[in-house]
Structure formats: C-alpha cells, structure tokens
Design a protein around this motif. Sequence first.
Motif, PDB file in Angstrom:
ATOM      1  N   UNK A  13       0.830  -1.017   0.139  1.00  0.00           N
ATOM      2  CA  UNK A  13       0.021   0.083   0.019  1.00  0.00           C
ATOM      3  C   UNK A  13       0.797   1.281   0.011  1.00  0.00           C
ATOM      4  N   UNK A  14       0.471   2.308  -0.611  1.00  0.00           N
ATOM      5  CA  UNK A  14       1.354   3.557  -0.912  1.00  0.00           C
ATOM      6  C   UNK A  14       1.430   4.244   0.592  1.00  0.00           C
ATOM      7  N   UNK A  15       2.159   5.118   0.588  1.00  0.00           N
ATOM      8  CA  UNK A  15       1.966   6.223   1.804  1.00  0.00           C
ATOM      9  C   UNK A  15       0.815   6.942   1.389  1.00  0.00           C
ATOM     10  N   UNK A  16       0.255   7.313   2.673  1.00  0.00           N
ATOM     11  CA  UNK A  16      -0.947   8.427   2.906  1.00  0.00           C
ATOM     12  C   UNK A  16      -0.420   9.510   3.713  1.00  0.00           C
ATOM     13  N   UNK A  17      -0.654  10.658   3.359  1.00  0.00           N
ATOM     14  CA  UNK A  17      -0.278  11.980   4.090  1.00  0.00           C
ATOM     15  C   UNK A  17      -1.568  12.404   4.912  1.00  0.00           C
ATOM     16  N   UNK A  18      -1.032  13.003   6.190  1.00  0.00           N
ATOM     17  CA  UNK A  18      -2.062  13.650   6.988  1.00  0.00           C
ATOM     18  C   UNK A  18      -1.983  14.978   6.193  1.00  0.00           C
ATOM     19  N   UNK A  19      -3.159  15.775   5.952  1.00  0.00           N
ATOM     20  CA  UNK A  19      -3.215  17.297   5.698  1.00  0.00           C
ATOM     21  C   UNK A  19      -4.237  17.768   6.644  1.00  0.00           C
ATOM     22  N   UNK A  20      -4.174  19.135   6.476  1.00  0.00           N
ATOM     23  CA  UNK A  20      -5.054  20.251   7.251  1.00  0.00           C
ATOM     24  C   UNK A  20      -6.390  19.897   6.649  1.00  0.00           C
ATOM     25  N   UNK A  21      -7.285  20.341   7.444  1.00  0.00           N
ATOM     26  CA  UNK A  21      -8.692  20.181   6.901  1.00  0.00           C
ATOM     27  C   UNK A  21      -8.949  21.466   6.045  1.00  0.00           C
ATOM     28  N   UNK A  22      -8.211  22.495   5.963  1.00  0.00           N
ATOM     29  CA  UNK A  22      -8.527  23.497   4.966  1.00  0.00           C
ATOM     30  C   UNK A  22      -7.743  23.140   3.545  1.00  0.00           C
ATOM     31  N   UNK A 179     -19.627   5.414  -1.700  1.00  0.00           N
ATOM     32  CA  UNK A 179     -18.812   5.546  -2.974  1.00  0.00           C
ATOM     33  C   UNK A 179     -17.636   6.575  -2.946  1.00  0.00           C
ATOM     34  N   UNK A 180     -18.182   7.550  -2.550  1.00  0.00           N
ATOM     35  CA  UNK A 180     -16.970   8.668  -1.966  1.00  0.00           C
ATOM     36  C   UNK A 180     -15.817   8.063  -1.181  1.00  0.00           C
ATOM     37  N   UNK A 181     -16.021   7.532  -0.139  1.00  0.00           N
ATOM     38  CA  UNK A 181     -14.824   6.977   0.302  1.00  0.00           C
ATOM     39  C   UNK A 181     -14.075   6.080  -0.437  1.00  0.00           C
ATOM     40  N   UNK A 182     -14.597   5.354  -1.188  1.00  0.00           N
ATOM     41  CA  UNK A 182     -14.049   4.276  -2.109  1.00  0.00           C
ATOM     42  C   UNK A 182     -13.180   4.839  -3.199  1.00  0.00           C
ATOM     43  N   UNK A 183     -13.705   6.106  -3.739  1.00  0.00           N
ATOM     44  CA  UNK A 183     -13.143   6.404  -4.920  1.00  0.00           C
ATOM     45  C   UNK A 183     -12.595   8.111  -4.790  1.00  0.00           C
ATOM     46  N   UNK A 194      -1.152   2.789 -11.959  1.00  0.00           N
ATOM     47  CA  UNK A 194      -1.376   1.270 -12.323  1.00  0.00           C
ATOM     48  C   UNK A 194      -1.864   0.471 -11.774  1.00  0.00           C
ATOM     49  N   UNK A 195      -2.379   0.997 -10.331  1.00  0.00           N
ATOM     50  CA  UNK A 195      -2.807   0.070  -9.379  1.00  0.00           C
ATOM     51  C   UNK A 195      -4.154  -0.559  -9.583  1.00  0.00           C
ATOM     52  N   UNK A 196      -4.176  -2.053  -8.929  1.00  0.00           N
ATOM     53  CA  UNK A 196      -5.453  -2.592  -9.025  1.00  0.00           C
ATOM     54  C   UNK A 196      -6.500  -1.807  -8.501  1.00  0.00           C
ATOM     55  N   UNK A 197      -8.025  -2.000  -8.574  1.00  0.00           N
ATOM     56  CA  UNK A 197      -8.924  -1.305  -7.981  1.00  0.00           C
ATOM     57  C   UNK A 197      -8.903  -1.629  -6.535  1.00  0.00           C
ATOM     58  N   UNK A 202      -8.997   0.551  -1.085  1.00  0.00           N
ATOM     59  CA  UNK A 202      -8.458   0.546   0.195  1.00  0.00           C
ATOM     60  C   UNK A 202      -7.570   1.875   0.406  1.00  0.00           C
ATOM     61  N   UNK A 203      -6.906   2.405  -0.483  1.00  0.00           N
ATOM     62  CA  UNK A 203      -6.185   3.474  -0.057  1.00  0.00           C
ATOM     63  C   UNK A 203      -6.995   4.769  -0.126  1.00  0.00           C
ATOM     64  N   UNK A 204      -8.174   4.608  -0.768  1.00  0.00           N
ATOM     65  CA  UNK A 204      -9.130   5.817  -0.671  1.00  0.00           C
ATOM     66  C   UNK A 204      -9.772   5.841   0.854  1.00  0.00           C
TER      67      UNK A 204
END
Length: 257
Positions: A13-22, A179-183, A194-197, A202-204
């Motif tokens: 799984x790729x790295x996920x970044x934490x971002x500010x709410x804005x 759907x939003x959380x998935x996509x 080129x990731x698989x769905x 899962x990353x989403x």
Amino acid sequence: MEHVLHREPSSSLPTVRDVAWHRPFAWLRAGWRDLVRQPGLALGYGGFVALAGWILLTVAWTGAAHLVPALLGGFLLVAPIVAVGLYAIAQQLEETGRVSTSQAAVATRPHLPMLALFGLVLALALIAWERVAAIVFALSYGGEVPALERFAAELLTVPAHRDALLALVAAGALFALAVYASGVVAAPMIYHRGSDPVTAIVTSWRVCLRNAAAALVWAVCLALLVALGFATLMLGLVVVFPWLAFASWHAYRDLVG
C-alpha cells in the motif's frame, strides 16, 4: 508544514499523508489554475460531459421520472472514470507546463483494463442504487410510475411522498458516503500508478479515515459545485466538471505519497 507522512506496515500500500482540514481549498485553487492554463481543452471536455448529462436527464424526465434520482447519483459514480483524460492533462501541466493531447491519450491507454474494472465496481454500485430508488418509488406510488407534473406537485405536499423523499435522500446519502470513500483518490491512482482497483479503493478509505476533516470539507465542496452544475440544467458543468477533475488530481497528489 502542510502535511506529514504516515507509513503503513504493508509494503503493498502506498504512503498516505495527513493534511490540514483546509487543504481542499488549495486543491480547488490549483485546479482552477490548470483550467485557466488550458481553457479550450478543459471547457471542451466539460461541454461534452454537460451535453451527455443533459440528454440523459431530459430523456428520463420525459419518460421515466422515477429514474432521475438514480441517474443523478449515477453521474457522480462515473464522473471519476470520465475525468481520466483530464488527469493526464493535469499531470502534463504539473511536469512540463505543456499539454499534448496525443501524449495524454497514450498515457491513459495502458491503464484502461484496471480503469474498466474499477468502472465495473461503480456500475454495480449504480445498479444497486437504481434498485433502491425504484423500490422507494414503488412503495410510494403502488408500482405506478407518476407523470412528471404529478410527481413534482405531490412530492413536497403529500406526507407519504415526503416520507419517500426522506427515505430516498437517506439511502442516497449512505450510497454516496460509501462510494465517495471508495473513490476519492482511486481513479487518479489507477491512472497514475497502474494500481489494481482493490488497492486503490483501500487507499481511498485510508485517506478518508486519516483525514476525516479534510475529506468532509472536500465532499461538501464537490457536492455544492456539482449541485450548481445540476441547478443550471447541466450548463454549469461545462466549467465545474474540468475544474473538479483538475482539483481531484491535485488532491490525489497531495494525499498519496
């Protein structure tokens, strides 16, 4: 510092970044800059999408009003796939500052099978949503499809129909949330990596769970701007669709390391 890196134990799984709410406002600004830099391509793309949506909804309003909620929801489901060409344009602007439509078309070609598989997942979600919408209408109208004039007049005045509207909104909200959380970053990720769905979905979800505030703000921005496009009989989508597609690319680049 706008964001920090969060690395998961799994190397798949790729790295996920934490971002500010804005941060969504920064994505919108970046998307608008891309639109201004390539107005011809962007507005042409948006015009095609707006025309297709207008034709689809016009046919539904005149012949099958009960399908309108499902079609509106379906538009939101397939929009990330339709926007893939705009992701390619945004990537070129990011990397070289110049756009080649032929190179953009070639860039999307290797990932079409995975994009098609992701599209199949969205299509199944659309079918499920259409069935739910149809069941709610059937329970409200006894299986009779109402005429457009009667449907519009009774929807907010007849208590039973108001209840049906609330049920439809609640069901739609649940589908939209899933759907939003998935996509939220899935389609740009499939195109870019080129990731698989499954990995992209899962990353989403990881992105949304780790950045709940930013994800909520982004969802509200998307909903308001898309609603503006619908409220103008799809005309607003000429601008809104490419703008949000470019902004979604920047959201993906910001959120996924």
